[in-house]
Structures are given as C-alpha cells and as structure tokens.
Design a protein around this motif. Sequence first.
Motif, PDB file in Angstrom:
ATOM      1  N   PRO A 110       0.822  -1.205   0.000  1.00 27.69           N
ATOM      2  CA  PRO A 110       0.000   0.000   0.000  1.00 27.69           C
ATOM      3  C   PRO A 110       0.860   1.261   0.000  1.00 27.69           C
ATOM      4  O   PRO A 110       2.038   1.214   0.353  1.00 27.69           O
ATOM      5  N   MET A 130      -9.251   0.997  -1.701  1.00 28.22           N
ATOM      6  CA  MET A 130      -9.186   0.544  -0.318  1.00 28.22           C
ATOM      7  C   MET A 130      -7.745   0.472   0.185  1.00 28.22           C
ATOM      8  O   MET A 130      -7.462   0.805   1.339  1.00 28.22           O
ATOM      9  N   THR A 131      -6.825   0.079  -0.663  1.00 29.11           N
ATOM     10  CA  THR A 131      -5.440  -0.093  -0.232  1.00 29.11           C
ATOM     11  C   THR A 131      -4.719   1.232   0.027  1.00 29.11           C
ATOM     12  O   THR A 131      -3.614   1.237   0.539  1.00 29.11           O
ATOM     13  N   PHE A 136      -5.742   0.355   6.092  1.00 24.91           N
ATOM     14  CA  PHE A 136      -5.080  -0.710   5.339  1.00 24.91           C
ATOM     15  C   PHE A 136      -3.561  -0.597   5.479  1.00 24.91           C
ATOM     16  O   PHE A 136      -2.873  -1.589   5.696  1.00 24.91           O
ATOM     17  N   HIS A 140      -1.070  -3.348   7.152  1.00 26.30           N
ATOM     18  CA  HIS A 140       0.076  -3.844   6.388  1.00 26.30           C
ATOM     19  C   HIS A 140       1.364  -3.693   7.213  1.00 26.30           C
ATOM     20  O   HIS A 140       2.169  -4.626   7.292  1.00 26.30           O
ATOM     21  N   ILE A 159      -1.260  -8.407   2.512  1.00 27.15           N
ATOM     22  CA  ILE A 159      -2.685  -8.572   2.765  1.00 27.15           C
ATOM     23  C   ILE A 159      -3.379  -8.622   1.410  1.00 27.15           C
ATOM     24  O   ILE A 159      -3.126  -7.777   0.547  1.00 27.15           O
ATOM     25  N   THR A 160      -4.208  -9.609   1.216  1.00 22.53           N
ATOM     26  CA  THR A 160      -4.972  -9.697  -0.019  1.00 22.53           C
ATOM     27  C   THR A 160      -6.261  -8.914   0.175  1.00 22.53           C
ATOM     28  O   THR A 160      -7.104  -9.279   0.993  1.00 22.53           O
ATOM     29  N   ALA A 161      -6.403  -7.844  -0.544  1.00 22.19           N
ATOM     30  CA  ALA A 161      -7.587  -6.990  -0.433  1.00 22.19           C
ATOM     31  C   ALA A 161      -8.636  -7.466  -1.419  1.00 22.19           C
ATOM     32  O   ALA A 161      -8.357  -7.606  -2.606  1.00 22.19           O
ATOM     33  N   MET A 163     -12.663  -6.848  -2.752  1.00 19.76           N
ATOM     34  CA  MET A 163     -13.856  -5.999  -2.736  1.00 19.76           C
ATOM     35  C   MET A 163     -14.955  -6.721  -3.511  1.00 19.76           C
ATOM     36  O   MET A 163     -14.732  -7.152  -4.631  1.00 19.76           O
TER      37      MET A 163
END
Length: 164
Positions: A110, A130-131, A136, A140, A159-161, A163
């Motif tokens: 991010p 979002m990232t 977030f 991270h 982190i796998t985001a 949506m």
Amino acid sequence: MDWQNTGSSIKSNEEVTHLVHNVVLHPDFTVDELLNFSVAHANQNADAAEHEVTFLQAFQHIAVKFEVPSGDKNVLPKTLSIPRLTFHKITTLIRDESKGPMFTKFHLSPYKLFYNHPYQNKDKRIYSKMTDSDVFINEHDKMQCTSTDDPACKYEKVITALMF
C-alpha cells in the motif's frame, strides 16, 4: 529501440534486452510465425489453455438445501434444493493467482497518494482505492512485524484486499 521509445513509457532497457536475446535471437524463433499475428488472439489462446487446466479443475460441486420463508408466520417455509451447485473457493482462487504468471504484475504494497496543486503550497491526499486507506496501510505495517513459522522465510508478507 523504436519499440521502446513509442507507446508506453514503462518499457525498460532490461525488457528490450530480454526481447532481443531471449526472443528474437532464440533458435526456435521464426519470423514467418509473426505473419498475421494478433496479440488478442494469442492472449485468448494462452488464457484458454491455462484456465482449462487449473481453473476448471478447482471447481467443486455440492448439493444444497435451503428454506424460503413464505411471508406468513403461520405457513412453514418451503425447502428448496440445488442438487449440483458448482462453486470455487475464494482461497483457492487467491492461492492459484499468486502462483500465476501475472502475479509479478500485482501491486502488493500500500502507499499514500498525494496531489500537489500547481497554485497552492500544500499537498492533498488522494484516496482512490481501499489499499490507499490509513487503516489498510497500518494493518500492512503491523503484518510486517509479525513472526512466521519459518524464521528463514524471506517472502514479503502481504494482505490480499478483496472488494465484493
């Protein structure tokens, strides 16, 4: 060099070197194979071949029963069934994509994005996904400090985001 200097500006010297040494000068390379070449068609063929093998094999089938309310508290709900629901576990999709050829193109870290207005002396924070959010980014950063089962592990923690 014309290829590198036209179109996208993100073609590196390494990409040009790779194109020349590993593609054009490769003993299996034949110029005649480029006649009537279509990037779209080549990508479709590659996608179809890859997905046919890995993607379709990961689907699962189950029988599902569920109740549908009648809307009247005096009438029992009706039970419906789907004898063969086909689904794909999202964790399997994430795992498979992380092993795929495009994974190296994913942006995993991010960042904060700022806009510098030409007539004002202050930067403005831009939130585009979002990232980009502080939450977030903080999560991270926390994850980077967590320990793993393997102390010799050198892989980046991400982190796998998702949506929906």
